[in-house]
Design an enzyme around this catalytic site. Structure first.
Site, short mmCIF file in Angstrom:
data_model
loop_
_atom_site.label_atom_id
_atom_site.label_comp_id
_atom_site.label_asym_id
_atom_site.label_seq_id
_atom_site.Cartn_x
_atom_site.Cartn_y
_atom_site.Cartn_z
N ARG A 99 0.83 -1.21 0.00
CA ARG A 99 0.00 0.00 0.00
C ARG A 99 0.86 1.25 0.00
O ARG A 99 0.51 2.26 -0.63
CB ARG A 99 -0.95 -0.01 1.19
N LYS A 150 -2.81 6.58 1.61
CA LYS A 150 -2.65 6.98 3.02
C LYS A 150 -1.71 8.18 3.14
O LYS A 150 -0.68 8.13 3.81
CB LYS A 150 -2.16 5.79 3.84
N GLU A 191 -16.33 6.66 4.56
CA GLU A 191 -15.68 6.05 5.72
C GLU A 191 -15.69 7.01 6.90
O GLU A 191 -16.05 8.18 6.78
CB GLU A 191 -14.25 5.63 5.38
#
Length: 419
Positions: A163, A265, A301
């Protein structure tokens, strides 16, 4: 290609598995790519033998070469032998200063090649660094657990590495290879082993950072990058622990937009939620649930968690479409739920489905699984269950945490043992 680890005649033994490089300022080292000045080591230490394996190979990317040269480290550098004096029963989720952190640097267009452990502390950075001026930074989060037999476990660290590589591509940064990421995490955890909570008392939270540390004035990728790993023992993220949290649906502010960076992220994603989160907490809510910015009716989210909606034997979660972070706990819960016989759908989930659900829960590295006790939308409050932990949340929480802590058979192949 594997090659044997070799040290020059200038290196002298300083303890089992440690060498002092007399030609390099008396640094203690286990291998040429990881050095620790001997003055950094605390007085009462233990040395543990390690095993080394060097690998080589280069993988080109559009922002530099991912240098796959890595070293496997199966036991820590010298670490303090003193027992940590912490109240393990009341850890909470806050920073505790530990012993060591790991750093590695590279220039734009090149690959990461050398990493080192140093005492945890402040770092020096230029005011014109890319991360400070233009937000060129990413982070990851994962955990280490201690077993009753003393072994130390990591949960799916390769997924974090992958990721970070995907996020770095989006943010125009070079990234450590999966091997380099893994070895940095292992080295940092084992060097701070005494800070891992006892079994059942918490975990060691691991925070890898990737940032543009080089100086840049005009808007452009930074010329230098720093990869850093530090750790902290933690307990529950929400003060409620494994107890229902109360969320409010945010209808005006949005966490991400199509075509933006919501799916990686990057550090800016988290600063952007602080205002809405702070306002929600001031009103007594635990956190904020965000909607899509286009239609304002589909769930996205929570500030730092993915969301799941339960109806009967069906579990639904918003599909990954570029505005939602592909959570590793989310991915794991989907597999665990399917293995337990639930039907799981990744699809657009509406506010109406949320309000009509039997049960709602959040997932994330920090929270693992957090049941939702109530949702407030446009002033209307909907509660779930009888203010207790719902049966599905409890079942999935138990199933996943037993895997993470080594209490269940790892038939998924998700656990990495460090000792």
């Amino acid at each position: 290609m594997e090659t044997a680890a070799a040290f020059s005649n200038d290196a002298t033994i300083a303890g089992r598995g440690l060498l002092r490089d007399t030609a390099n300022g008396g640094h203690l080292s286990r291998y040429p790519h990881l050095t620790v000045p001997s003055s950094f080591l605390p007085p009462n230490t233990k040395q543990l033998r390690n095993q080394l394996r060097f690998t080589s190979g280069n993988t080109p990317t559009s922002h530099g070469t991912v240098n796959a040269r890595a070293v496997e480290l199966d036991s820590p550098l010298s670490v303090p032998s003193e027992t940590v004096d912490l109240d393990w029963d009341n850890l909470g989720f806050g920073l505790v200063h530990t012993d060591y952190m790991y750093t590695m640097k590279c220039s734009l267009g090149e690959g990461f090649t050398k990493g080192e452990l140093a005492p945890f502390g402040n770092i020096e950075i230029n005011p014109s660094a890319g991360v400070l001026n233009y937000g060129q930074g990413l982070f990851e989060g994962l955990k280490a657990y201690r077993k009753e037999d003393g072994n130390v476990l990591l949960f799916r660290p390769e997924e974090n590495a992958k990721r970070m590589i995907a996020g770095a591509e989006r943010m125009c940064m070079p990234s450590p290879s999966v091997d380099q990421f893994m070895q940095a995490v292992k080295a940092t955890v084992l060097a701070n082993e005494r800070w891992i909570p006892p079994p059942g008392k918490g975990s060691l939270y691991i925070r890898p950072l990737l940032m543009g540390s080089g100086s840049v004035l005009g808007l452009a990728p930074a010329p230098e990058y720093t990869f850093l790993v530090y750790v902290s023992p933690v307990g529950n993220y929400f003060k409620e622990g494994l107890a229902p949290i109360n969320l409010v649906v945010e209808t005006e502010m949005h966490r991400a937009t199509p075509g933006g960076t919501g799916g990686v992220k990057t550090i800016g994603n988290y600063a952007a939620v602080l205002k809405a989160q702070g306002a929600a907490k001031a009103k007594g809510y635990s956190d904020v649930l965000y909607l899509d910015s286009t239609h304002k009716k589909y769930l996205e989210e929570v500030s730092s968690c993915n969301i799941f909606v339960v109806k009967g034997n069906t579990i639904s979660t918003p599909d990954i479409k570029g505005t939602i972070l592909p959570g590793i706990t989310r991915k794991s819960i989907i597999d665990v739920a399917r293995d337990q016989g639930f039907e799981v759908f990744e699809k657009p989930v509406t506010v109406d489905e949320l309000l009509d659900a039997d049960e709602v829960f959040c997932t994330g590295t920090a929270v693992v699984v957090s049941p939702v006790g109530s949702i407030t939308y446009l002033g209307k409050r909907v509660t779930y269950g009888s203010n207790g932990v719902g049966p599905v949340s409890q079942q999935l929480y138990s199933g996943l945490t037993r895997l993470q802590m080594g209490l269940a058979d790892d038939k998924m192949g998700w656990i990495v043992e460090l000792k």
